[in-house]
Write an enzyme that holds these catalytic residues in place. Structure first.
Site, short mmCIF file in Angstrom:
data_model
loop_
_atom_site.label_atom_id
_atom_site.label_comp_id
_atom_site.label_asym_id
_atom_site.label_seq_id
_atom_site.Cartn_x
_atom_site.Cartn_y
_atom_site.Cartn_z
N LYS A 84 36.69 21.26 50.83
CA LYS A 84 35.58 20.99 49.64
C LYS A 84 34.11 21.85 50.37
O LYS A 84 33.66 21.99 51.88
CB LYS A 84 34.89 19.19 49.75
CG LYS A 84 34.03 19.47 48.77
CD LYS A 84 33.79 17.81 48.56
CE LYS A 84 32.69 16.97 47.46
NZ LYS A 84 32.68 15.71 47.56
C1 E4P Z 1 30.69 14.27 45.57
O1 E4P Z 1 31.64 15.02 45.60
C2 E4P Z 1 30.25 13.56 46.28
O2 E4P Z 1 31.16 13.53 46.95
C3 E4P Z 1 29.82 12.15 44.99
O3 E4P Z 1 30.27 12.07 43.94
C4 E4P Z 1 27.96 12.25 45.31
O4 E4P Z 1 27.40 11.51 44.42
P1 E4P Z 1 26.41 10.70 45.32
O5 E4P Z 1 25.07 11.62 45.02
O6 E4P Z 1 26.58 9.03 44.76
O7 E4P Z 1 26.70 10.12 47.16
#
Ligand code: E4P
Length: 222
Positions: A84
């Protein structure tokens, strides 16, 4: 539509994987911190053993050279690791380099259709638009999903999958499915909410009560 769970909690992942409905996992530095895990590499290794599908592991650096080295290290953990990277100029350079080498890449922190176009050009396996965080600042998170799906559909050569992130409730998931998004990464609590409907509970209670009146047992039947 593929379901990924958005957590770094091993117990949650094991429990949700046992349903047979889990296609992958996404983690991020905040979720890793929340899990309390002290060894990130071992954590990702364990998750990859539980789930066969893509497991997103995020780089920690923000400069090209270090992100690339971190990404290469993470990719070595298991074949199902998706590295990522953030949607920055350096992040997309890393995306291109890793994708060219055959590594799955999830480009995260996407908040505009223009960013999603760049990620596709950089060969991302997944683009992660954040719905909930846009809603939080009074913008329309679902509109972003609709825009990206529509744009990608214009170009059959684009293989990047739209991975809806920052999902806060079941409606985000349902709307994403209606739009044709490929993947949703869903917090454990929201996955469990998907099963729930008061009429299901009420109907089941009535069936159980009425079945008892028959005095029969399916398993004991001749
Ligand atoms: C995506 O890969 C992120 O880990 C996640 O969806 C972020 O979500 P949040 O805005 O609830 O922290």
């Amino acid at each position: 539509m593929k379901f990924f769970v958005d957590t770094a909690d091993i117990a949650e992942i094991k429990d949700l994987a046992s349903t047979g409905l889990l296609d992958g996992v996404t983690t991020n530095p905040s979720l890793v911190a929340k899990s309390g895990a002290k060894n990130f590499i071992s954590l990702i290794e364990s998750i990859c053993e539980i789930v066969d599908g893509p497991v997103s592991a995020e780089v920690a650096a923000t400069d090209y050279a270090t992100m690339l080295k971190e990404g290469q290290r993470l990719a070595k953990i298991a074949n199902n690791v998706a590295v990522k990277v953030p949607l920055t100029e350096d992040g997309l350079k890393v995306c291109k380099a890793l994708s060219d080498d055959g590594t799955m890449v999830n480009v995260t922190l996407c908040f505009s259709p223009a960013q999603a176009i760049l990620a596709a050009k950089a060969g991302a396996t997944f683009i992660s638009p954040f719905v909930g965080r846009l809603d939080d600042i009074s913008m329309d998170g679902m509109q972003l999903i609709s825009d990206i799906v529509q744009i990608y559909e214009q170009y059959p050569a684009i293989t990047t999958e739209v991975l809806v992130a920052s999902i806060r409730h079941p409606i985000h998931l349902v709307e994403s499915a209606k739009m044709g998004a490929h993947v949703a990464t869903i917090p454990p609590k929201v996955i469990r909410q998907l099963y729930q409907h008061p009429l299901t509970d009420k109907g089941l209670a009535a069936f159980v009560e009425d079945w008892a009146k028959t005095g029969q047992s399916i398993l004991d039947a001749a």
